[in-house]
Enzyme design. Sequence first.
Site, PDB file in Angstrom:
ATOM      1  N   HIS A 131      38.918  32.362  13.452  1.00 14.90           N
ATOM      2  CA  HIS A 131      39.965  31.385  13.133  1.00 14.90           C
ATOM      3  C   HIS A 131      39.819  30.105  13.940  1.00 14.90           C
ATOM      4  O   HIS A 131      39.148  30.078  14.976  1.00 14.90           O
ATOM      5  CB  HIS A 131      41.348  31.982  13.414  1.00 14.90           C
ATOM      6  CG  HIS A 131      41.854  32.877  12.321  1.00 14.90           C
ATOM      7  ND1 HIS A 131      41.465  34.192  12.205  1.00 14.90           N
ATOM      8  CD2 HIS A 131      42.708  32.628  11.295  1.00 14.90           C
ATOM      9  CE1 HIS A 131      42.065  34.727  11.150  1.00 14.90           C
ATOM     10  NE2 HIS A 131      42.834  33.807  10.581  1.00 14.90           N
ATOM     11  N   LYS A 135      45.290  28.813  16.747  1.00 12.70           N
ATOM     12  CA  LYS A 135      46.038  30.009  16.351  1.00 12.70           C
ATOM     13  C   LYS A 135      46.666  30.690  17.567  1.00 12.70           C
ATOM     14  O   LYS A 135      46.011  30.879  18.588  1.00 12.70           O
ATOM     15  CB  LYS A 135      45.103  30.968  15.608  1.00 12.70           C
ATOM     16  CG  LYS A 135      45.813  32.182  15.059  1.00 12.70           C
ATOM     17  CD  LYS A 135      44.977  32.884  14.030  1.00 12.70           C
ATOM     18  CE  LYS A 135      45.664  34.172  13.553  1.00 12.70           C
ATOM     19  NZ  LYS A 135      47.011  33.929  13.008  1.00 12.70           N
TER      20      LYS A 135
HETATM   21  N1  LIG Z   1      50.413  34.828   5.600  1.00  9.18           N
HETATM   22  C1  LIG Z   1      49.532  33.847   5.386  1.00  9.18           C
HETATM   23  O1  LIG Z   1      48.927  33.748   4.306  1.00  9.18           O
HETATM   24  C2  LIG Z   1      49.268  32.865   6.455  1.00  9.18           C
HETATM   25  C3  LIG Z   1      49.935  32.969   7.637  1.00  9.18           C
HETATM   26  N2  LIG Z   1      49.790  32.028   8.604  1.00  9.18           N
HETATM   27  C4  LIG Z   1      50.654  32.180   9.748  1.00  9.18           C
HETATM   28  O2  LIG Z   1      51.742  31.252   9.597  1.00  9.18           O
HETATM   29  C5  LIG Z   1      52.159  30.800  10.879  1.00  9.18           C
HETATM   30  C6  LIG Z   1      52.097  29.280  10.927  1.00  9.18           C
HETATM   31  O3  LIG Z   1      50.754  28.863  10.787  1.00  9.18           O
HETATM   32  P1  LIG Z   1      50.372  27.311  10.791  1.00  9.18           P
HETATM   33  O4  LIG Z   1      51.016  26.601   9.655  1.00  9.18           O
HETATM   34  O5  LIG Z   1      48.889  27.260  10.913  1.00  9.18           O
HETATM   35  O6  LIG Z   1      51.045  26.864  12.163  1.00  9.18           O
HETATM   36  P2  LIG Z   1      51.544  25.398  12.614  1.00  9.18           P
HETATM   37  O7  LIG Z   1      51.729  25.465  14.091  1.00  9.18           O
HETATM   38  O8  LIG Z   1      50.685  24.350  12.019  1.00  9.18           O
HETATM   39  O9  LIG Z   1      52.960  25.287  11.888  1.00  9.18           O
HETATM   40  C7  LIG Z   1      54.125  25.902  12.342  1.00  9.18           C
HETATM   41  C8  LIG Z   1      55.232  24.888  12.245  1.00  9.18           C
HETATM   42  O10 LIG Z   1      56.461  25.543  12.539  1.00  9.18           O
HETATM   43  C9  LIG Z   1      57.162  24.717  13.459  1.00  9.18           C
HETATM   44  N3  LIG Z   1      58.150  25.499  14.173  1.00  9.18           N
HETATM   45  C10 LIG Z   1      58.062  26.078  15.392  1.00  9.18           C
HETATM   46  N4  LIG Z   1      59.225  26.684  15.696  1.00  9.18           N
HETATM   47  C11 LIG Z   1      60.056  26.469  14.654  1.00  9.18           C
HETATM   48  C12 LIG Z   1      61.399  26.836  14.386  1.00  9.18           C
HETATM   49  N5  LIG Z   1      62.117  27.556  15.243  1.00  9.18           N
HETATM   50  N6  LIG Z   1      61.948  26.453  13.208  1.00  9.18           N
HETATM   51  C13 LIG Z   1      61.245  25.725  12.321  1.00  9.18           C
HETATM   52  N7  LIG Z   1      59.966  25.335  12.524  1.00  9.18           N
HETATM   53  C14 LIG Z   1      59.381  25.712  13.688  1.00  9.18           C
HETATM   54  C15 LIG Z   1      56.068  24.131  14.328  1.00  9.18           C
HETATM   55  O11 LIG Z   1      56.534  23.030  15.091  1.00  9.18           O
HETATM   56  P3  LIG Z   1      55.769  22.655  16.486  1.00  9.18           P
HETATM   57  O12 LIG Z   1      54.344  22.402  16.097  1.00  9.18           O
HETATM   58  O13 LIG Z   1      56.500  21.453  16.955  1.00  9.18           O
HETATM   59  O14 LIG Z   1      55.930  23.854  17.369  1.00  9.18           O
HETATM   60  C16 LIG Z   1      55.063  23.751  13.259  1.00  9.18           C
HETATM   61  O15 LIG Z   1      55.373  22.516  12.640  1.00  9.18           O
HETATM   62  C17 LIG Z   1      51.266  31.522  11.886  1.00  9.18           C
HETATM   63  O16 LIG Z   1      51.896  32.713  12.314  1.00  9.18           O
HETATM   64  C18 LIG Z   1      50.034  31.857  11.073  1.00  9.18           C
HETATM   65  O17 LIG Z   1      49.322  32.956  11.561  1.00  9.18           O
HETATM   66  C19 LIG Z   1      48.956  30.972   8.449  1.00  9.18           C
HETATM   67  C20 LIG Z   1      48.221  30.845   7.315  1.00  9.18           C
HETATM   68  C21 LIG Z   1      48.343  31.750   6.204  1.00  9.18           C
HETATM   69  O1  LIG Z   2      46.922  31.355  11.677  1.00  8.06           O
HETATM   70  C1  LIG Z   2      46.231  31.239  10.636  1.00  8.06           C
HETATM   71  O2  LIG Z   2      45.586  30.218  10.369  1.00  8.06           O
HETATM   72  C2  LIG Z   2      46.225  32.354   9.688  1.00  8.06           C
HETATM   73  N1  LIG Z   2      47.013  33.349   9.907  1.00  8.06           N
HETATM   74  C3  LIG Z   2      47.139  34.529   9.102  1.00  8.06           C
HETATM   75  C4  LIG Z   2      46.682  35.733   9.909  1.00  8.06           C
HETATM   76  O3  LIG Z   2      46.958  35.810  11.107  1.00  8.06           O
HETATM   77  O4  LIG Z   2      46.105  36.640   9.316  1.00  8.06           O
HETATM   78  C5  LIG Z   2      46.457  34.383   7.775  1.00  8.06           C
HETATM   79  C6  LIG Z   2      45.188  33.607   7.798  1.00  8.06           C
HETATM   80  O5  LIG Z   2      44.227  34.369   8.455  1.00  8.06           O
HETATM   81  C7  LIG Z   2      45.389  32.265   8.495  1.00  8.06           C
END
Ligand SMILES: NC(=O)C1=CN([C@@H]2O[C@H](COP(=O)(O)OP(=O)(O)OC[C@H]3O[C@@H](n4cnc5c(N)ncnc54)[C@H](OP(=O)(O)O)[C@@H]3O)[C@@H](O)[C@H]2O)C=CC1
Ligand SMILES: O=C(O)C1=N[C@H](C(=O)O)C[C@H](O)C1
Length: 245
Positions: A131, A135
């Site tokens: 990744h 992350k």
């Molecule tokens: N299930 C799936 O298919 C996937 C899952 N994921 C997961 O999703 C999550 C987010 O990933 P990603 O988008 O890359 O992360 P990012 O850090 O880019 O985005 C998370 C966002 O949430 C904000 N945030 C933090 N705390 C809060 C809160 N209490 N309320 C509202 N917003 C908040 C962050 O703000 P700030 O940056 O200011 O902290 C940031 O803007 C991770 O756990 C990742 O593993 C990711 C990709 C695919």
């Molecule tokens: O944090 C990410 O980027 C992603 N998180 C999810 C995970 O933890 O499996 C899904 C994907 O791998 C991207």
Amino acid sequence: MTKVGVLGARGRVGVEVCKAVHAADDLELVAAVDKDDPLESLAKAEVVVDFTHPDVVMGNMRWCIDRGIHTVVGTTGFDARRLDQVRGWLAANPGTNSLIAPNFGIAAVLMMHFARQAAKYFESVEIVELHHPNKADAPSGTARRTAELVAEARREAGLGSSPDATTSQLDGARGATVDDVHVHAVRLAGLIAHQEVILGGEGEILTIRHDTMNRASFTPGVLLGVRRVGGLDGLTVGLEHLLDL
Ligand SMILES: NC(=O)C1=CN([C@@H]2O[C@H](COP(=O)(O)OP(=O)(O)OC[C@H]3O[C@@H](n4cnc5c(N)ncnc54)[C@H](OP(=O)(O)O)[C@@H]3O)[C@@H](O)[C@H]2O)C=CC1
Ligand SMILES: O=C(O)C1=N[C@H](C(=O)O)C[C@H](O)C1
């Protein structure tokens, strides 16, 4: 029109989810909420999508479920204890449903499905997930779930642990073990999200690899979840339950 709120709306995935909801004829984006924004603007949503952070997702879910709002959750960090907690909140709010999926990519779901199908034919299996370096959690939610599925298949087939003669090692050299499956996590600039499930037997190796090329790839699965979550029953874990696999 289903009214949708997005939590983590300014994040890497949240931005893509907002765009996809906005572009869908049958969905209305009623709230785009990020860190430090008041949750109250989500009150008008029928479904809330959460892509935030493992440290805050439980509080977000509780807030929504207590108000009868369905949740579609991509945020990682769920273990059996957390899932039980969510089940308890849903039981106290009948008619409210949650879909939690470690990966909303259709190809990623297929990769996990194929790994489970293949697992019983091989004496060895290890998982390598790769990744981007921003992350928060390791191993990834996808790798943890894959290890659980593979371990389940191995147990059903009467297989024990993968052979391993290691008697001396540096800490971490053999990765983490999830359900007795070794999982290795790489964090590297330039990557998005990738995984290999490596299965080994007598004279043969099968590698099942998945690559995420951009974060828009998660949105068809998320929209499927948004459209279907109202018809689910309490907690559903995994997008595979919404696909005809
Ligand atoms: N299930 C799936 O298919 C996937 C899952 N994921 C997961 O999703 C999550 C987010 O990933 P990603 O988008 O890359 O992360 P990012 O850090 O880019 O985005 C998370 C966002 O949430 C904000 N945030 C933090 N705390 C809060 C809160 N209490 N309320 C509202 N917003 C908040 C962050 O703000 P700030 O940056 O200011 O902290 C940031 O803007 C991770 O756990 C990742 O593993 C990711 C990709 C695919
Ligand atoms: O944090 C990410 O980027 C992603 N998180 C999810 C995970 O933890 O499996 C899904 C994907 O791998 C991207």
